[in-house]
Design an enzyme around this catalytic site. Sequence first.
Site, PDB file in Angstrom:
ATOM      1  N   CYS A  44      -4.749   2.883  10.861  1.00  0.00           N
ATOM      2  CA  CYS A  44      -5.358   1.605  10.475  1.00  0.00           C
ATOM      3  C   CYS A  44      -6.880   1.709  10.424  1.00  0.00           C
ATOM      4  O   CYS A  44      -7.523   1.116   9.552  1.00  0.00           O
ATOM      5  CB  CYS A  44      -4.943   0.506  11.449  1.00  0.00           C
ATOM      6  SG  CYS A  44      -3.160   0.216  11.503  1.00  0.00           S
ATOM      7  N   ARG A 119       2.696  -2.351   7.053  1.00  0.00           N
ATOM      8  CA  ARG A 119       1.549  -2.051   6.193  1.00  0.00           C
ATOM      9  C   ARG A 119       1.865  -2.609   4.805  1.00  0.00           C
ATOM     10  O   ARG A 119       2.534  -1.954   4.005  1.00  0.00           O
ATOM     11  CB  ARG A 119       1.362  -0.531   6.122  1.00  0.00           C
ATOM     12  CG  ARG A 119       0.022  -0.044   6.611  1.00  0.00           C
ATOM     13  CD  ARG A 119      -0.044   1.459   6.527  1.00  0.00           C
ATOM     14  NE  ARG A 119       0.263   2.060   7.810  1.00  0.00           N
ATOM     15  CZ  ARG A 119      -0.529   2.037   8.867  1.00  0.00           C
ATOM     16  NH1 ARG A 119      -1.702   1.430   8.805  1.00  0.00           N
ATOM     17  NH2 ARG A 119      -0.173   2.610   9.995  1.00  0.00           N
TER      18      ARG A 119
END
Length: 208
Positions: A44, A119
Amino acid sequence: MPLLGDDFPQLAVSTTHGPMKLPCDLKGSWFVLFSHPADFTPVCTTEFVAFQKLMPEFEKLGVKLIGLSIDQIQSHLKWIEWIKEKLGVEITFPVIAANDSIANQIGLLHPGKGTNTVRAVFIVDPNGKVRLVLYYPQEIGRNMEEIVRAVKALQTSDKNKVALPADWPNNGLIKDRAIIPPPPTEAEAKKRLKEYDGYDFWFCHKSL
């Protein structure tokens, strides 16, 4: 969960830039909403840096970026501070502190993955319509250049009423040319190849 062509759900959210109402506060602009599993995680972090470095490209396209995860605002702020201090990159886009209700409303919770958001990427047009949805597994970071390409392609398609080929604008067959919609009548089909370049009446293309 919003699907292609749906109105993006009305959401009242808390962000690192203050409260927002989506998509109302961004009406008239394209925006990319992307979720990440958690703050202070390696993949991330690489994604946030990559998105930020492409901010000039998104701004040229008139696109707003918004991040999201089920983390508290304080966690987001601490993580953003860490990225600036350790990596020298200042994150300038807002990040939503979502709860389970918001995440479920837009299909961001993955069964078997606990409370982490998946995601995901939503590209939303100026009318608040969902135009593209992408999902990635937690183990794989996104290709930001592809997200930029997708926005460019959607805007180009809307503006010119055309379709765009694989790998546009670098397609192996027709390069950066655009595909013309199928002819609506038999008469139009017969004269199509006289008016445009192409391989057949149903596969004609033109420069933009």
